[in-house]
Design an enzyme around this catalytic site. Structure first.
Site, PDB file in Angstrom:
ATOM      1  N   THR A 136     -48.750 -15.754  11.139  1.00 54.71           N
ATOM      2  CA  THR A 136     -49.813 -14.835  10.750  1.00 54.71           C
ATOM      3  C   THR A 136     -49.602 -14.242   9.363  1.00 54.71           C
ATOM      4  O   THR A 136     -50.510 -13.666   8.802  1.00 54.71           O
ATOM      5  CB  THR A 136     -49.897 -13.653  11.739  1.00 54.71           C
ATOM      6  N   ASP A 171     -58.375   6.507   7.791  1.00 52.04           N
ATOM      7  CA  ASP A 171     -58.671   7.310   6.593  1.00 52.04           C
ATOM      8  C   ASP A 171     -58.296   8.767   6.796  1.00 52.04           C
ATOM      9  O   ASP A 171     -57.581   9.369   5.993  1.00 52.04           O
ATOM     10  CB  ASP A 171     -60.178   7.327   6.301  1.00 52.04           C
TER      11      ASP A 171
END
Ligand code: AMP
Ligand code: MG
Ligand code: MG
Length: 328
Positions: free
Chosen positions: A144, A50
């Protein structure tokens, strides 16, 4: 050209490059986290992604536009950043757009930029689980991509540009979007009354009603509002940015969130992109939010967003009074 383009054009054009760089930083932080997730502990990883993404965006904008107000979800970030995090490329397509006169000569004092450096992230406990599975799949050489897609596609980086009290320009970057060419990441942008790019608007299917809403912040009131719309299907995904992308691409008819949990940095960019293609975003009373720099942050009266061609008013008229009473 760059210097002669209107200020709003230059800010959106730089935000396209800055969010792309922020997306790369997020992927790098996440990848490193995947290698030693157990040692990391307490929300460290998420916080680093962030903050780093926000520092990249705000430093890049500050370096070219020192006089504008920028409000980021992670507070003020005036620390030093690595020089390669300061992006200076301006998107040429945006610089070359025609701007109407009311957007051509804006005083920087009338501008406010709202930044959500990472919208729609999984809760840390889910993220830990995701990384554990990702690591195991790699160990056993299993595929994946499908697995990662469903979980991380919700993440977006949002930069919204407000002129006066209106959301006018928006950039939504999706760092984990996988294009057909295999490249990771895409950037959608829109400027109300001017243009949009990075996506092709699609109308949702007729004859049914698909509603998108929160995946992790639901409560009784949120659910009552959705039930009142009698949806044929509910899509619960993370992030305001991602839910508005579903509207842009015709995967849902409306985004309904009867809660005061969203903030201005969640909705400024998505709102601008939606209006650029003829959609709407209001509170549950039908009023648009103000995005001036001195406004409160919380979208206290909830969020209702609809794509172009949808009857926004129909959704508003179906919000039950008991829901409205909880949000005022
Ligand atoms: P969601 O749809 O739950 O992913 O929420 C969209 C955005 O609003 C995200 O940035 C959330 O963090 C924020 N948000 C929504 N509800 C809440 C809440 N109850 N508390 C804190 N943030 C929230
Ligand atoms: Mg957010
Ligand atoms: Mg965020």
């Amino acid at each position: 050209m760059a210097q002669s383009a209107p200020l709003v054009a230059r800010i959106v054009a730089l935000s396209v490059s800055a969010t792309r760089k922020a997306g790369k930083i997020i992927r790098d932080v996440m990848r490193q986290g995947g290698l030693n997730i157990v040692e990391k502990g307490e929300n460290d990883l998420q916080t680093e992604a962030d903050r780093s993404a926000q520092r990249c965006i705000i430093s890049s904008l500050n370096s070219q536009f020192p006089n504008i107000t920028i409000i980021g979800e992670e507070g003020s970030s005036n620390c030093d950043v690595p020089s390669d995090w300061i992006v200076s490329d301006l998107d040429e397509e945006i610089l070359n757009l025609e701007f109407p006169s009311h957007l051509s000569d804006i005083d920087p004092k009338n501008l406010c930029v709202w930044v959500d450096p990472l919208d729609g992230i999984l809760k840390f406990s889910q993220f830990k689980f995701f990384n554990y599975c990702f690591f195991k799949l790699q160990q056993f050489s299993l595929g994946t991509s499908e697995y990662t897609q469903g979980l991380v596609e919700h993440v977006t980086v949002l930069v919204g540009v407000a002129v006066g009290d209106r959301a006018i320009g928006g950039v939504i970057h999706q760092p984990y979007y996988q294009s057909e060419s295999g490249l990771l990441g895409r950037t959608l942008w829109g400027i109300d009354g001017v243009g949009y790019g990075g996506f092709n608007p699609v109308h949702p299917p007729e004859g049914k009603r698909i509603i998108t809403t929160t995946r992790s912040h639901s409560n009784k009131t949120v659910q009552i509002a959705i039930d009142a719309m009698k949806p044929d299907e509910i899509i619960r995904v993370g992030g305001a940015g991602h839910k508005v992308i579903l509207l842009l691409e015709g995967k849902a008819h409306a985004y309904v969130f009867a809660s005061s949990g969203c903030k201005r940095w969640d909705t400024c960019a998505p709102e601008a992109v939606l209006y650029a293609i003829g959609g709407s975003l209001t509170d549950l009373y039908g009023e648009r939010y103000s995005y001036t720099s001195h406004t409160e942050y919380a979208n206290k009266k909830g969020v209702l967003a609809t794509g172009p061609g949808q009857h926004h008013q129909w959704y508003l008229s179906h919000i039950p009074d008991e829901v409205k009473q909880k949000l005022h």
